[in-house]
Design a protein around this motif. Structure first.
Motif, short mmCIF file in Angstrom:
data_model
loop_
_atom_site.label_atom_id
_atom_site.label_comp_id
_atom_site.label_asym_id
_atom_site.label_seq_id
_atom_site.Cartn_x
_atom_site.Cartn_y
_atom_site.Cartn_z
N VAL A 152 0.76 -1.26 0.11
CA VAL A 152 -0.09 -0.03 -0.12
C VAL A 152 0.79 1.18 -0.08
O VAL A 152 1.77 1.51 0.99
N LEU A 153 0.70 2.18 -0.96
CA LEU A 153 1.24 3.27 -1.08
C LEU A 153 0.45 4.63 -0.48
O LEU A 153 -0.70 4.84 -1.13
N ILE A 154 0.98 5.25 0.50
CA ILE A 154 0.16 6.31 1.00
C ILE A 154 0.80 7.46 0.98
O ILE A 154 1.77 7.77 1.52
N LEU A 155 0.14 8.49 0.31
CA LEU A 155 0.89 10.02 -0.18
C LEU A 155 0.69 10.78 1.17
O LEU A 155 -0.39 10.78 1.49
N THR A 178 5.15 5.27 2.02
CA THR A 178 4.60 6.40 2.18
C THR A 178 5.77 7.46 1.53
O THR A 178 6.94 7.27 1.45
N THR A 179 5.29 8.54 1.21
CA THR A 179 6.04 9.80 0.97
C THR A 179 6.10 10.86 2.27
O THR A 179 5.11 11.09 2.83
N CYS A 180 7.33 11.54 2.25
CA CYS A 180 7.18 12.63 3.50
C CYS A 180 8.44 13.32 3.04
O CYS A 180 9.57 13.09 2.14
N VAL A 217 -3.04 13.61 -1.79
CA VAL A 217 -2.23 14.90 -2.02
C VAL A 217 -2.88 15.56 -3.10
O VAL A 217 -2.96 16.73 -3.49
N GLY A 218 -3.04 14.83 -4.31
CA GLY A 218 -3.42 15.23 -5.47
C GLY A 218 -2.17 15.70 -6.34
O GLY A 218 -1.02 15.59 -5.98
N GLY A 219 -2.47 16.40 -7.31
CA GLY A 219 -1.61 17.12 -8.40
C GLY A 219 -0.51 16.13 -8.87
O GLY A 219 -0.73 14.99 -9.20
#
Length: 316
Positions: A152-155, A178-180, A217-219
């Motif tokens: 699972v990738l959670i932005l 995840t991204t941070c 996040v979108g974009g």
């Protein structure tokens, strides 16, 4: 006794938020009166204040309007035909969503069905961080059908929704990416996620074969994240200004994609509160602002770099 509230007088910058005094409401049948200790500040509050989105368009002729959907506090009066709570109980709730709002109030009368009991083992601060963000996290993971072993990738994992979504997905035994920003890499690791520093490299260069994307996040970041997915992956996107575009693009690429609007559910809030009480979930509070500093609280959310949740102390 007065009831101070923070209202949007017109759409615009944080300065349009003003304090007003109104009478303390009388609970109707089925309602309880809550003395609010803490109100959660969410991105939707900021968006609405700026005049963007559905809640703003529906309320434009209804100003001044009191925002706020997350509350935690104490019941000071029970209306007729209430049976779930007693005076003195600590409660939290996801209230007045999406058009009524009202959480930025020192006193609010709400249907008891919108509230959950907060046990003594949990602080009201922790409880106030849970309603909107926690239910968004749970419902996004449910919509994606996340189960044991999924990648699972959670932005935006460090944000209000993200930090809860990571922990719920980890509890479900998913493998979470995840991204941070660099400042949050260690924090993401403590929650059990593999973190990618988006300031250093696009996530598509670091993650592959993901089963699920939770887009908070979108974009451009979300468009890039679509490259991380395997065939037949599922994409769930929360309301961002580009949510429709992301869904369309995801479907063109052959993924199962859906937007979502969180649906208040007090049983889910009960479950989140239970998870906190037994140590399965930790809420992160970035800062608690006195209600007089609400403009600063909104400015902090607008930076897009808030670790966890921002709360207003409604009693000072």
């Amino acid at each position: 006794m007065e009831n101070k509230q923070i209202a949007i007088t017109q759409f615009g910058e944080p300065e349009v938020l003003v304090t007003q005094s109104v009478d303390i409401p009388q609970p109707k049948p089925g309602e309880v009166l809550v003395k609010v200790a803490f109100a959660g500040v969410n991105p939707i509050d900021v968006k609405t204040r700026a005049g963007l989105g559905w809640a703003a368009s529906q309320n434009k002729d209804n100003l001044p309007w009191v925002p706020g959907y997350d509350i935690a506090g104490q019941i000071v009066e029970c209306g007729e035909q209430t049976e779930r709570f007693s005076k003195g109980d600590n409660v939290a709730g996801f209230v007045g969503f999406p058009l009524q709002g009202g959480g930025y109030s020192q006193y609010i009368a709400v249907p008891e069905s919108e509230l959950s009991l907060v046990p003594d083992s949990i602080t009201l601060e922790a409880a106030a961080a849970l309603p909107l963000a926690g239910q968004t996290a749970i419902q996004a993971l449910d919509k994606a059908g996340v189960s044991e072993g999924d990648r699972v990738l959670i932005l935006a994992g460090a944000g209000g929704v993200g930090h809860i979504a990571i922990q719920v997905a980890v509890a479900a035994k998913a493998e979470v990416f995840t991204t941070c920003s660099e400042a949050n890499l260690d924090y993401m690791a403590t929650l059990g996620a593999h973190a990618v520093n988006y300031q250093f490299a696009p996530v598509s260069e670091r993650v592959e074969e993901a089963d699920v994307l939770i887009d908070l996040v979108g974009g451009d970041a979300a468009l890039d994240a679509l490259k991380c997915l395997k065939d037949g992956a599922k994409v769930v996107t929360v309301p961002t200004l580009s949510a429709e575009l992301i869904c369309e693009k995801a479907k063109l690429l052959g993924f199962e994609a859906t937007g979502m609007l969180v649906d208040p559910n007090s049983e889910q809030l009960d479950a989140l509160i239970y998870m906190v009480s037994v140590g399965l979930l930790k809420t992160e509070i970035f800062q608690i602002y006195p209600m007089t500093d609400v403009a600063k609280a909104h400015e902090q959310i607008e930076t897009g770099h808030t670790r966890g949740k921002v709360l207003l102390d409604m009693q000072c």
